[in-house]
Design a protein around this motif. Structure first.
Motif, short mmCIF file in Angstrom:
data_model
loop_
_atom_site.label_atom_id
_atom_site.label_comp_id
_atom_site.label_asym_id
_atom_site.label_seq_id
_atom_site.Cartn_x
_atom_site.Cartn_y
_atom_site.Cartn_z
N ASN A 78 -3.37 -2.86 5.65
CA ASN A 78 -2.42 -2.07 4.89
C ASN A 78 -2.47 -2.43 3.43
O ASN A 78 -2.63 -3.59 3.06
CB ASN A 78 -1.00 -2.29 5.42
CG ASN A 78 -0.83 -1.73 6.81
OD1 ASN A 78 -1.40 -0.69 7.12
ND2 ASN A 78 -0.07 -2.41 7.65
N ASP A 136 -1.97 6.12 -0.07
CA ASP A 136 -2.03 7.56 0.19
C ASP A 136 -2.77 7.87 1.49
O ASP A 136 -3.20 8.99 1.70
CB ASP A 136 -2.69 8.28 -0.98
CG ASP A 136 -4.08 7.76 -1.29
OD1 ASP A 136 -4.55 6.84 -0.58
OD2 ASP A 136 -4.71 8.26 -2.24
N LYS A 137 -2.95 6.85 2.34
CA LYS A 137 -3.57 6.96 3.67
C LYS A 137 -5.09 7.12 3.61
O LYS A 137 -5.71 7.28 4.66
CB LYS A 137 -2.96 8.13 4.48
CG LYS A 137 -1.46 8.01 4.70
CD LYS A 137 -1.08 6.71 5.37
CE LYS A 137 0.41 6.58 5.59
NZ LYS A 137 0.79 5.28 6.20
N GLU A 168 -6.47 0.38 4.30
CA GLU A 168 -5.74 1.64 4.25
C GLU A 168 -4.87 1.63 3.01
O GLU A 168 -4.00 0.77 2.84
CB GLU A 168 -4.88 1.82 5.52
CG GLU A 168 -4.17 3.16 5.54
CD GLU A 168 -3.51 3.45 6.87
OE1 GLU A 168 -3.64 2.61 7.79
OE2 GLU A 168 -2.87 4.51 7.00
#
Length: 588
Positions: free
Chosen positions: A587, A288-289, A285
């Motif tokens: 992440n 910016d998602k 991820e």
């Protein structure tokens, strides 16, 4: 032929291509001829409207047969066996994985008696099949079955199995179910393998409780058993299951379990040793998602190679002789560009956007620098990484990579598709998008026939290799997975790689190895241009090879000739722990 006749012919082709992929190239050729220099906006808009309607027809036609295609094209690719049984425990149909377990060489030998499980387990299956044969309402049954480790061993492993009534899984086999079949038997991973609940939660947007329940269902626990574990009621668990079905896009519990068994949520311990390698899917991820998906092959303590895939491909792109590559001390990372496979939209605005994603991926994996490989259009994106982040790319291997400042339409001997389709995409992107959708639905609906038609787009050398059974099964699966989210990313790839690239390739300083073969005038021109532009290049010409043979068959051998391992180890900090067989969301 009069203009009116021309228009009528194109309209007939537009609607004919909705159900006949062989008309696709003829459609593109006629569309291009009709709209070149066309100033009548109404005519163009009319063609667009017809194309849009035709693509919608093709989509509905595809969806009506999607279940059949799923079985015909994907069931044989699934890592777990699927066996259809009649009420006398005769195998009436089986996918490729099941044939190996059953020690049956071909579906032509069916029907045949079910020959797995011990006597008690066979009796249990026989009783359930008799019940199903009498059309008695019955739910799916989970059990353990003793399965031989291999054909030449008496050793057996206990695997999870699910026996589902045929009417509850009928949609998965539309048009392919023998009339005598009363049940489908699914074989899964070993029961002592823990489902990775956190990854299941991330993959399907489940709550922790939903992920736990879904994982237990996939591990053969009944609703009643799960209720006891949770100190809850069966009704409450069923409510959770309804939510899980909605989030996973499944309609029945049997479909859910089948989906989970196909998901890379657990690794089945192998009884074999070094000769087997594991492919692991991961999702990163980003800040910016957006989600960046990538596949990893091999031991992450070795030297990393990053493979940038071709356009009609995805993270599944890899050499057939993978173990030979891993034995040299490498491991392979295959990232997917935005909109391909599992990587999320939006598509990239420039190729340098991909370079930014690669920097984030290398940072996350704590890889300071790596060797990059790019095949066909993937070579353009690999060059973008080398330009934008020169310290991250040690050396670059380009397999018949595209090149800037080359117009395929002006290459003597180039196939029609390469001469005209990129221009078509630039001039009329919406029209090209609808036309590509027609082709995509037809490919998914009739993959074998469409693949044979696709071979006509390539030169004789590549067509010969792509027709090999060991290559075409991979190539078809890669193509289908690449357009999982539609054809927008594929269209954008064509546009990005056939316009000005937005960066100066003459500024790339790393060693660039240009691999190309004979027989493809387009690849030859691209290679000539790259040799002119890249300041630090080495050309490698292979007379009897093309991109297909170099990528799928010869890649380990070609990498060995470069002596990358002897030229110094790739800088690599300690990598984060990556568990095998897990689709991860990490992440940035």
């Amino acid at each position: 032929m009069s203009p009116g006749q021309d228009s009528q012919k194109i309209i007939e082709l537009i609607y004919g291509a909705a159900t006949n992929g062989e008309l696709y190239l003829e459609l593109v050729e006629n569309l291009k001829g009709q709209i070149d220099g066309q100033e009548n906006v109404n005519t163009v808009n009319s063609l667009l409207a017809h194309l849009k309607q035709s693509s919608e027809i093709s989509q509905k036609f595809f969806e009506s047969q999607q279940s059949q295609v799923l079985y015909n094209t994907l069931a044989d690719q699934l890592p777990f066996p699927i066996i259809l049984l009649d009420e006398n425990a005769q195998v009436t149909l089986a996918n490729e994985s099941a044939l190996k377990v059953l020690n049956i060489n071909s579906v032509k030998q069916l029907p045949a008696a079910l020959n797995i499980g011990n006597d008690k387990q066979k009796l249990q299956i026989a009783k359930q099949l008799k019940t199903l044969g009498q059309h008695t309402n019955s739910d799916a049954q989970t059990m353990l079955l003793d399965i031989p480790v291999n054909r030449h061993s008496s050793e057996a492993a206990s695997l999870l199995a699910m026996l589902s009534p045929i009417d509850q899984v009928q949609s998965m086999y539309s048009g392919n179910v023998p009339s005598t079949a009363v049940a489908a038997l699914f074989l899964s991973q070993q029961p002592n393998v823990a489902i990775q609940y956190e990854q299941l939660q991330n993959l399907y947007k489940l709550t922790p409780t939903e992920a736990f329940i879904a994982g237990k269902l996939a591990s053969a626990y009944s609703t009643e058993q799960i209720a006891q574990m949770r100190n809850s009621t069966v009704a409450t668990i069923r409510n959770y299951i309804k939510s899980i079905l909605q989030k996973t896009g499944t309609a029945k519990q049997q479909e859910l379990v089948s989906l989970l068994l196909r998901s890379p949520l657990a690794h089945k311990p192998s009884v074999a040793t070094k000769s087997q390698w594991i492919a692991r899917d991961h999702i990163l991820e980003l800040h910016d998602k957006r989600l960046l998906s990538f596949r990893v092959y091999g031991d992450t303590n070795q030297t990393p190679l990053v493979l940038c895939h071709a356009s009609l491909s995805c993270r599944l792109e890899a050499p057939i002789h993978m173990q030979s590559l891993l034995d040299q001390g490498y491991y392979l990372i295959v990232p997917e560009r935005a909109g391909f496979g599992l990587s999320s939209m939006p598509v990239y605005s420039t190729m340098l956007d991909f370079a930014d994603d690669m920097e984030r991926l290398l940072d996350h994996l704590k890889i300071e620098s790596a060797y990059f490989i790019g095949s066909l259009a993937g070579g353009c994106f690999a060059l973008a990484v080398a330009y934008a982040y020169p310290a991250r790319v040690k050396e670059l291997m380009l397999i018949e990579s595209f090149a800037p400042f080359v117009e395929p339409s002006k290459i003597k001997g180039a196939p029609f598709f390469y001469r005209h389709f990129p221009q078509f995409c630039h001039a009329w992107p919406r029209m090209a998008l609808y036309a590509m959708r027609l082709s995509m639905f037809e490919f998914k609906r009739k993959p074998d026939k469409s693949y044979r038609h696709l071979l006509g787009l390539f030169n004789d050398v590549d067509s010969r290799y792509l027709a090999l059974e060991q290559i075409q099964s991979r190539a078809k699966w890669q193509a289908i997975e690449s357009v999982r989210q539609g054809v927008e990313a594929l269209l954008h790839d064509i546009i990005l790689t056939t316009q000005e690239w937005g960066f100066d390739v003459t500024k790339i300083v790393c060693p660039c190895h240009i691999f190309y073969g004979e027989g493809d005038p387009v690849a030859t021109e691209f290679s000539k241009k790259l040799k002119q532009l890249l300041p630090n290049n080495m050309a490698h010409f292979y007379k009897d090879e093309g991109f297909a043979s170099m990528l799928f068959l010869s890649l380990p051998k070609l990498i060995r000739t470069l002596d990358w391992k002897q030229n110094g180890q790739t800088l690599k900090a300690q990598s984060p722990s990556i568990r095998e067989g897990v689709l991860m969301r990490m992440n940035d």
